[in-house]
Write an enzyme that holds these catalytic residues in place. Structure first.
Site, short mmCIF file in Angstrom:
data_model
loop_
_atom_site.label_atom_id
_atom_site.label_comp_id
_atom_site.label_asym_id
_atom_site.label_seq_id
_atom_site.Cartn_x
_atom_site.Cartn_y
_atom_site.Cartn_z
N SER A 116 0.92 -1.20 0.05
CA SER A 116 0.13 0.02 0.17
C SER A 116 0.88 1.36 0.13
O SER A 116 1.80 1.34 -0.92
CB SER A 116 -1.16 -0.14 1.20
OG SER A 116 -1.83 0.98 1.13
N GLU A 233 -1.76 -2.14 -8.07
CA GLU A 233 -2.79 -2.51 -7.60
C GLU A 233 -3.42 -1.10 -6.83
O GLU A 233 -2.69 -0.17 -7.05
CB GLU A 233 -2.97 -3.59 -6.42
CG GLU A 233 -1.81 -3.17 -5.44
CD GLU A 233 -2.60 -2.27 -4.30
OE1 GLU A 233 -3.71 -2.09 -4.01
OE2 GLU A 233 -1.44 -1.66 -3.48
N HIS A 304 -5.31 -4.61 -1.84
CA HIS A 304 -6.03 -4.44 -0.71
C HIS A 304 -7.19 -5.26 -0.09
O HIS A 304 -8.04 -4.93 0.76
CB HIS A 304 -6.52 -2.79 -0.78
CG HIS A 304 -5.61 -1.88 -0.38
ND1 HIS A 304 -4.51 -1.75 -1.36
CD2 HIS A 304 -5.24 -1.11 0.56
CE1 HIS A 304 -3.72 -0.55 -1.15
NE2 HIS A 304 -4.23 -0.32 0.38
#
Length: 328
Positions: A116, A233, A304
């Site tokens: 992330s 992502e 996620h």
């Protein structure tokens, strides 16, 4: 820049937990304990960075920029520490990049793992030093009580053995597991979405797309060298509820001069709230000219949602007849 490969994990090694962005306070005691026990079951010792405490917690859910950077450097300088795991992501790990000593990191290579917002830290270190880093679970991710077998299995294969196949999980989740560890919502995995077929081999680069783009135009921008495989992502946000924000971000990345060196794109699974379907992603790929002819595979087990694969940034990846193998 010459690639630097850290030593693989062995039983008896110590891991250091750091907080480059969000601090420890947000993580529940049950999650912390489960994660500690899981790492100990792998034969690893767990220690926490100096400033990774409940007390050091400001309005941004983290601590002072310099203290966060000091914790990173302390972990790399500590000869007993063999791997570094981040507690969580957040939104501000890029703040610490100017305060790191990349020469010290280069001379003290070790495993660094997170995902992330940690994309900024992983990518900057790999770009500035050549050190292979790992896009994989946070320390807190290991504290998930149920549905974590895939995450743990791939983490061990990649960090202890140095290679793994990126297989499709049997099921996945996108629930608030950190609030309720018992009542979980698991979804049957329909498998990967092959949006454009083909084989490729190259060096993995990427991470969270929005965070990765923050590095463009900075001294920490990642270079796409010949035979790069891009892994991206994106997390749910109000702007990205229908995927159009993702499309323009990917288009912006594809317009870089060195994108011509990308020979395949891997896309992690989107969260349910994003409402991004296979058909929509197919339209995205069809409408970005720079992706023409490249293998593009989506709905993969990183990002996620859980489970979370461990992927070596700066390591190698091969897409061959539908199989995806990674090693370093």
């Amino acid at each position: 820049m010459q690639k630097i490969v850290p030593a693989k994990l062995q039983k008896g090694d110590e891991i250091r937990v750091i907080a480059p962005a969000t601090g420890l306070k947000i993580i529940g005691q049950d999650c912390r304990q489960i994660a500690k026990e899981r790492f100990e079951a792998m034969g690893l010792k767990v220690s926490f960075a100096t400033n990774t405490t409940d007390e050091n917690f400001d309005m941004f859910a983290s601590t002072d920029i310099k203290k966060r950077a000091d914790d990173v450097m302390e972990a790399f300088l500590d000869k007993n520490v063999k791997a570094i795991f981040t507690i969580l992501g957040g939104f501000n790990s890029n703040q610490i990049l100017p305060f790191l000593d990349y020469e010290v990191i280069k001379n003290n290579p070790k495993i660094l793992c997170g995902y992330s917002d940690i994309t900024a830290l992983l990518s900057a270190i790999e770009a500035k030093t050549g050190l292979v880093c790992f896009y994989g679970p946070h320390y807190s991710s290991i504290g998930m009580k149920k549905g974590n077998d895939y995450t743990l299995d791939m983490l061990k294969k990649v960090l202890f053995e140095g290679e793994s196949e990126l297989k499709a999980s049997d099921e996945w989740s996108d629930d608030l597991w950190f609030i309720d560890q018992e009542n979980r919502d698991f979804i049957k995995n329909e498998g990967r979405w092959v949006l454009q077929d083909g084989n490729a081999k190259g060096e993995l680069k990427g991470g969270n797309l929005g965070t990765f783009l923050l590095l463009n135009g900075t001294p920490y921008q990642v270079e796409f060298k010949k035979d790069t495989i891009l892994m991206i992502e994106d997390c749910f946000s109000a702007e990205n509820i229908d995927g159009k924000y993702f499309m323009r971000q990917l288009q912006a990345l594809a317009q870089r001069d060195d994108f011509k060196n990308v020979n395949a794109v891997l896309i992690g699974r989107f969260q349910k709230a994003s409402k991004i379907s296979k058909d929509f992603l197919q339209a995205v790929v069809d409408n970005i000219p720079q992706l023409k002819g490249l293998p593009v595979i989506a709905n993969l087990d990183f990002g996620h949602t859980t489970p979370i694969a461990t992927l070596p940034i700066g390591g190698m990846c091969e897409i061959n007849n539908g199989k995806i193998k990674v090693w370093w």
